[in-house]
Design a protein around this motif. Structure first.
Motif, short mmCIF file in Angstrom:
data_model
loop_
_atom_site.label_atom_id
_atom_site.label_comp_id
_atom_site.label_asym_id
_atom_site.label_seq_id
_atom_site.Cartn_x
_atom_site.Cartn_y
_atom_site.Cartn_z
N UNK A 1 0.96 -1.01 0.00
CA UNK A 1 0.02 0.12 -0.05
C UNK A 1 0.70 1.28 0.03
N UNK A 2 0.67 2.28 -1.12
CA UNK A 2 1.36 3.58 -0.98
C UNK A 2 0.46 4.51 -1.86
N UNK A 3 0.93 5.63 -1.68
CA UNK A 3 0.34 6.80 -2.21
C UNK A 3 1.26 7.80 -2.50
N UNK A 4 1.04 8.91 -3.32
CA UNK A 4 1.86 9.97 -3.72
C UNK A 4 1.27 11.17 -2.77
N UNK A 5 2.02 11.83 -1.95
CA UNK A 5 1.51 12.90 -1.41
C UNK A 5 2.81 13.72 -0.74
N UNK A 6 2.65 14.84 -0.24
CA UNK A 6 3.72 15.73 0.29
C UNK A 6 3.18 16.54 1.46
N UNK A 7 4.05 16.65 2.42
CA UNK A 7 3.65 17.68 3.52
C UNK A 7 4.01 19.21 2.89
N UNK A 8 3.25 19.93 2.22
CA UNK A 8 3.75 21.10 1.70
C UNK A 8 3.06 22.41 2.37
N UNK A 9 1.93 22.80 1.49
CA UNK A 9 1.02 23.87 2.17
C UNK A 9 -0.24 23.47 2.44
N UNK A 10 -0.74 22.33 2.12
CA UNK A 10 -1.90 21.75 2.27
C UNK A 10 -2.17 20.69 3.12
N UNK A 11 -3.23 20.29 3.87
CA UNK A 11 -3.66 19.20 4.79
C UNK A 11 -3.39 18.00 3.76
N UNK A 12 -2.96 16.82 4.58
CA UNK A 12 -2.85 15.50 3.87
C UNK A 12 -4.27 15.09 4.09
N UNK A 13 -4.57 14.19 2.90
CA UNK A 13 -6.05 13.81 2.68
C UNK A 13 -6.29 12.52 3.67
N UNK A 14 -6.21 13.03 5.00
CA UNK A 14 -6.67 11.82 5.89
C UNK A 14 -7.34 12.60 6.87
N UNK A 15 -8.36 11.91 7.65
CA UNK A 15 -9.18 12.49 8.83
C UNK A 15 -8.21 12.76 9.93
N UNK A 16 -8.79 13.41 10.79
CA UNK A 16 -8.16 13.64 12.18
C UNK A 16 -8.03 12.27 12.91
N UNK A 17 -6.88 12.27 13.79
CA UNK A 17 -6.89 11.06 14.71
C UNK A 17 -7.09 9.73 14.02
N UNK A 18 -6.29 9.70 12.93
CA UNK A 18 -6.60 8.41 12.17
C UNK A 18 -5.59 7.19 12.45
N UNK A 19 -4.36 7.69 12.48
CA UNK A 19 -3.06 6.76 12.60
C UNK A 19 -2.64 6.27 13.98
N UNK A 20 -2.32 5.12 14.32
CA UNK A 20 -2.02 4.56 15.43
C UNK A 20 -0.53 4.94 15.68
N UNK A 21 0.14 5.26 14.74
CA UNK A 21 1.49 5.46 14.61
C UNK A 21 2.13 5.97 13.49
N UNK A 22 3.13 6.89 13.50
CA UNK A 22 3.59 7.71 12.49
C UNK A 22 5.00 7.44 12.56
N UNK A 23 5.70 7.00 11.04
CA UNK A 23 7.06 6.80 11.47
C UNK A 23 7.89 7.56 10.36
N UNK A 24 8.73 7.99 10.85
CA UNK A 24 9.76 8.59 9.63
C UNK A 24 11.22 8.30 9.89
N UNK A 25 12.00 7.71 8.89
CA UNK A 25 13.27 7.35 8.94
C UNK A 25 14.12 8.32 8.06
#
Length: 630
Positions: free
Chosen positions: A291-315
């Motif tokens: 599972x994957x999608x194209x997106x970027x944290x730029x000037x607009x909100x990501x297309x996910x709802x509030x309080x959605x993910x159990x964990x967020x990872x950044x390596x």
């Protein structure tokens, strides 16, 4: 004039006249009945070609303007353009060559056959094979006043929508099946060698003969991704992969090996990255069946709802979390579930040079201001370190802050759907139910899939409707979808539900070797929080525009009563072109809708050389072939 008497005709033995009169009356009756039936079934070309469709995005009067022609393999009957200067606009679809030549009520499958003589053409230009209309609008990107906040990686959809068909790469083959595909894919299907060379020392991807091989390496995975996953859980056992932690987001995911290997732990990962100089990383992920999608944290909100993910990872995801007053990190805070974790593995965590120390100090101040606390910080045997933050589960910290900076969001601010919505500089309030009680953590997996979602409304009949919806989809999938339609399910891995509702279709497939991207259309009821509560993944999208994904990335598209409302806003031809773009050759669509919509969609698909049939008089099954226009 005297009336003609049938009795007199009989007496005068004028039988031929009587016979002719009878034939005339019967013919008139048949014509009358057929006309009435046809009126309810047929549709004109004007119905298919609505002018100036309205979309939710302001017009970008530009399309890609390629400089060269993309050549393709003649063996696959692909196009070789004679004019490389034409843009991928709706002019490529030649309306003057579109006619209805035949109308036939086919008794075999009850589909109305409307033969649309559309002269389809192939998309052109250097990006034609991998064309993503809303991300490859080069003219709109050139006109941007700033690129400081990744504006050039965001959506800029051309208007009108392009009506060209994406060609195939030379030598394209039926994809390697899952689970083998997690570790190797055909090179010719995604012929991009840049990452092979650029990341060769980090073992992201290796070219071996006709294949691209993914050994499970990564910038932060020096001992392999499996050891890295175990290292995280050992550092903080309460993460409890596949029980407490089920749905995660991997920011700047590379080739998505982290999410791919977490599937073995019953964790579903939404891997995302922008379309950037890391050539085709998301395309690699989807070709692998991850599972994957194209997106970027730029000037607009990501297309996910509030309080959605159990964990967020950044390596080493290369996001400046403290930029623009900390808005990028506040966006993660918005979509992270209360009590959820942020795992950050980057050099500022474990190196002590001036640059890294400054970044770390900024992160300390920013996380304190949004009430995140450090619950673990460590370094592994290879020298790679990570820190784990946790989002608060109560509002007490927000209230005790000496400075309300960033401030709490106003209630009305939190009701905006995250579709072309600017990043916010405020903190969303923690979610509460209708009684004012804080919403808790979902039931542990796997019970989570069928338990009452915490975000489900507390209206009296809401839970009953949810239970009935779950039963409906379980029955439909097991008794109809998997048993009847002409779909080779063994060739299916990546599935998209174009109008997901509560996610019942995906839930019914949960024990099978598929994953489902649940799409909640922006013009429909917002049920995406419920989908995430169930331990599934999804996105918001407006189907009047192109999706943020590469061509040929899904094996099956499912849509339940999407088109009857959608076509009031945009053209069904444009939606069909987008479905053709994202579906792999040999892939399927499975659509239930009104017969009017089914007939319209069927006619467009047949004009693109798809094979179609109607199952049980209501389910349109379509299969995309390898045909591409010359």
């Amino acid at each position: 004039m005297a009336m003609i008497s049938v009795q007199n005709l009989v007496k005068e033995r004028k039988y031929p006249f009587i016979f002719a009169l009878a034939i005339l009356l019967v013919s008139a009756a048949i014509f009358f009945l057929y006309s009435n039936n046809l009126q309810s079934l047929t549709f004109s070309l004007g119905d298919l070609q609505k002018s100036n469709p309205t979309t939710s995005k302001p017009s970008q009067n530009a399309t890609i303007s390629p400089d060269t022609t993309q050549k393709v393999d003649d063996a696959n009957d692909n196009t070789k353009s004679d004019d490389s200067n034409d843009s991928n606009s709706s002019n490529d679809y030649e309306n003057n060559n579109t006619t209805i030549t035949n109308i036939d009520d086919n008794d075999h499958n009850n589909l109305l056959i409307v033969d649309l003589k559309i002269k389809w053409v192939a998309c052109k230009g250097p990006v034609a094979v991998d064309y993503i209309p809303c991300l490859d609008n080069s003219q709109a990107i050139k006109e941007l006043k700033s690129r400081r906040h990744m504006e050039h990686r965001e959506r800029h959809c051309p208007q009108p929508s392009p009506r060209c068909l994406v060609p195939l790469p030379n030598g394209y083959k039926v994809p390697v099946p899952w689970p083998k595909s997690r570790d190797m894919i055909w090179y010719d299907n995604v012929p991009h060698p840049k990452l092979v060379e650029y990341k060769k020392d980090q073992h992201w991807v290796i070219k071996k003969g006709d294949f691209l091989v993914f050994p499970g390496g990564g910038t932060q995975f020096k001992d392999g991704v499996t050891n890295y996953i175990n290292f995280i859980e050992k550092t903080l056992p309460s993460i409890e992969w596949g029980r407490h932690t089920r749905v995660i987001l991997d920011v700047g995911c590379g080739v998505a090996s982290f999410g791919g290997y977490l599937l073995d732990r019953d964790v579903i990962t939404m891997s995302f990255a922008p379309k950037d100089e890391h050539e085709a990383q998301i395309q690699f992920a989807l070709e692998r069946g991850i599972p994957a999608t194209l997106s970027v944290i730029g000037t607009q909100k990501l297309t996910f709802p509030d309080n959605a993910f159990d964990l967020i990872h950044c390596a080493r995801c290369r996001v400046h979390w403290d930029a623009d007053g900390g808005k990028p990190l506040m966006e993660l805070n918005r979509i992270l579930r209360p009590g959820g974790f942020f795992v950050w593995s980057a050099t500022p965590v474990y190196r002590d040079d001036d640059r890294d120390r400054n970044v770390w100090n900024s992160m300390v101040a920013l996380t304190k201001s949004i009430c995140w606390k450090v619950v673990a910080k460590t370094v592994d045997s290879s020298g790679i370190g990570l820190v784990i933050y946790q989002k608060p589960v109560s509002s007490s910290c927000y209230e005790k802050r000496q400075e309300s900076n960033p401030p709490l969001c106003e209630q009305q601010d939190e009701k905006n759907a995250p579709w072309y919505v600017p990043l916010s500089g405020c903190l969303p309030r923690l979610p509460v139910d209708s009684m004012g009680n804080l919403v808790g953590w979902p039931t542990q997996w796997p019970d989570r899939i069928s338990s009452k979602p915490p975000s489900l409304t507390t209206l009296s009949d809401a839970e009953e409707m949810f239970i009935e919806d779950t039963k409906h989809w379980a029955s439909l999938v097991s008794d109809v979808y998997l048993d009847g339609p002409a779909i080779n399910w063994s060739s299916v891995r990546n599935i998209m539900d174009m109008n997901a509702g509560y996610g019942g279709f995906a839930a019914a497939l949960i024990d099978l070797p598929y994953w489902v991207m649940n799409v909640v259309p922006t013009h429909m009821e917002d049920t995406l929080p419920i989908i995430f509560d169930r331990g599934l993944i999804g996105i918001y999208h407006d189907w009047c525009e192109s999706l943020n994904t590469y061509p040929r990335t899904y094996d099956l598209l499912h849509a339940s009563f999407l088109f009857r409302n959608l076509t009031q806003r945009c053209d069904i031809i444009d939606v069909a072109v987008e479905m053709d773009r994202i579906l792999r050759p040999g892939g399927y669509i499975l659509v239930q809708d009104t017969m009017e919509m089914v007939n319209k969609l069927n006619s467009v698909l047949r004009s693109m050389q798809w094979s179609t049939s109607l199952y049980q008089g209501q389910f349109l099954v379509g299969k995309k072939g390898f045909w591409r226009p010359k």
